[in-house]
Design a protein around this motif. Sequence first.
Motif, PDB file in Angstrom:
ATOM      1  N   ARG A 170      49.924  40.505  48.322  1.00  0.00           N
ATOM      2  CA  ARG A 170      48.806  41.037  49.112  1.00  0.00           C
ATOM      3  C   ARG A 170      47.821  39.925  49.448  1.00  0.00           C
ATOM      4  O   ARG A 170      47.671  38.952  48.696  1.00  0.00           O
ATOM      5  CB  ARG A 170      48.096  42.154  48.335  1.00  0.00           C
ATOM      6  N   ALA A 171      47.121  40.115  50.542  1.00  0.00           N
ATOM      7  CA  ALA A 171      46.105  39.146  50.962  1.00  0.00           C
ATOM      8  C   ALA A 171      45.060  38.985  49.867  1.00  0.00           C
ATOM      9  O   ALA A 171      44.640  39.961  49.233  1.00  0.00           O
ATOM     10  CB  ALA A 171      45.451  39.608  52.258  1.00  0.00           C
ATOM     11  N   GLY A 172      44.650  37.749  49.642  1.00  0.00           N
ATOM     12  CA  GLY A 172      43.628  37.472  48.643  1.00  0.00           C
ATOM     13  C   GLY A 172      44.180  37.151  47.267  1.00  0.00           C
ATOM     14  O   GLY A 172      43.446  36.663  46.401  1.00  0.00           O
ATOM     15  N   GLU A 173      45.457  37.421  47.037  1.00  0.00           N
ATOM     16  CA  GLU A 173      46.055  37.117  45.739  1.00  0.00           C
ATOM     17  C   GLU A 173      46.449  35.638  45.654  1.00  0.00           C
ATOM     18  O   GLU A 173      46.728  34.993  46.664  1.00  0.00           O
ATOM     19  CB  GLU A 173      47.298  37.967  45.505  1.00  0.00           C
ATOM     20  N   HIS A 174      46.501  35.142  44.426  1.00  0.00           N
ATOM     21  CA  HIS A 174      47.055  33.828  44.150  1.00  0.00           C
ATOM     22  C   HIS A 174      48.396  34.031  43.442  1.00  0.00           C
ATOM     23  O   HIS A 174      48.450  34.657  42.374  1.00  0.00           O
ATOM     24  CB  HIS A 174      46.109  33.008  43.266  1.00  0.00           C
ATOM     25  N   ILE A 175      49.463  33.507  44.033  1.00  0.00           N
ATOM     26  CA  ILE A 175      50.808  33.722  43.516  1.00  0.00           C
ATOM     27  C   ILE A 175      51.469  32.378  43.245  1.00  0.00           C
ATOM     28  O   ILE A 175      51.422  31.471  44.089  1.00  0.00           O
ATOM     29  CB  ILE A 175      51.663  34.534  44.502  1.00  0.00           C
ATOM     30  N   GLY A 202      49.530  37.052  53.565  1.00  0.00           N
ATOM     31  CA  GLY A 202      48.192  36.487  53.477  1.00  0.00           C
ATOM     32  C   GLY A 202      47.812  36.036  52.086  1.00  0.00           C
ATOM     33  O   GLY A 202      46.702  35.549  51.871  1.00  0.00           O
ATOM     34  N   ALA A 203      48.728  36.168  51.112  1.00  0.00           N
ATOM     35  CA  ALA A 203      48.457  35.679  49.763  1.00  0.00           C
ATOM     36  C   ALA A 203      48.414  34.155  49.763  1.00  0.00           C
ATOM     37  O   ALA A 203      49.038  33.498  50.597  1.00  0.00           O
ATOM     38  CB  ALA A 203      49.542  36.178  48.800  1.00  0.00           C
ATOM     39  N   ALA A 204      47.667  33.603  48.821  1.00  0.00           N
ATOM     40  CA  ALA A 204      47.636  32.152  48.619  1.00  0.00           C
ATOM     41  C   ALA A 204      48.782  31.795  47.682  1.00  0.00           C
ATOM     42  O   ALA A 204      48.776  32.187  46.513  1.00  0.00           O
ATOM     43  CB  ALA A 204      46.301  31.727  48.025  1.00  0.00           C
ATOM     44  N   ILE A 205      49.768  31.078  48.185  1.00  0.00           N
ATOM     45  CA  ILE A 205      51.010  30.861  47.448  1.00  0.00           C
ATOM     46  C   ILE A 205      51.147  29.392  47.071  1.00  0.00           C
ATOM     47  O   ILE A 205      51.050  28.508  47.930  1.00  0.00           O
ATOM     48  CB  ILE A 205      52.228  31.306  48.279  1.00  0.00           C
TER      49      ILE A 205
END
Length: 243
Positions: free
Chosen positions: A58-63, A81-84
Amino acid sequence: MPDTVSFGYEDIAASEKTARVGQVFSSVASKYDLMNDAMSGGLHRLWKDLFVRRVKPRAGEHILDMAGGTGDIAFRMAPSGAAITVADINPEMLAVGVERAAQRGIDGLVWSEANAERLQWPDKFFDAYTIAFGIRNVTDIPAALREAHRVLKRGGRFYVLEFSTTQWPGFAEVYDAYSHHLVPRLGKLLANDADSYRYLIESIRRFPPMPEFEGMIRDAGFTQTKVEPLLGGLVAIHSGWKI
């Protein structure tokens, strides 16, 4: 960790495995898609699609996508939109991923060389941790699982996609014959490297059965663990939560 660990059907000193696995992946990095097509009959693409649907980025998550050097999982998660962060111990695999991302016009991914057993990120940093077809190549799997638990936030989720052993009668024997006899030949034909492909098949046979690996995930501190077998367990999606 024991003094000896498996390297395919060999038992070798634990201190040797990381380097020897590194040699395998340095050899096959440029043929990554061919490697996975040979090992799965092309089905790895569908399995990875399903895996990412289970992760639900999900957007806004850090994965953190561990052992994800060539970007296959990260590319599928990027539209969310996740930060990967894509991490891999092998710089050749990461180089392939960076090049593939540029070819696809995918920006914003963070690429990092990292050892799954000793991650450089602080405690409770990521919302999710994924690892696809990588955990069986780790020297100290329990250490990697503990590190995954450490870097996840409370409420964080952990997902593994890995080959296992199918329980379907008949199919197991067919795949066993295909993988042991044809895959190394394909490796020789496609990449001039039968030995690396042979190791990758043998490493599947030495990986713990699904119930045993689920127990290892629980032992690392995860709760609500689950196993989703595909093709009778030829591949499985393992998951757990940090609470």
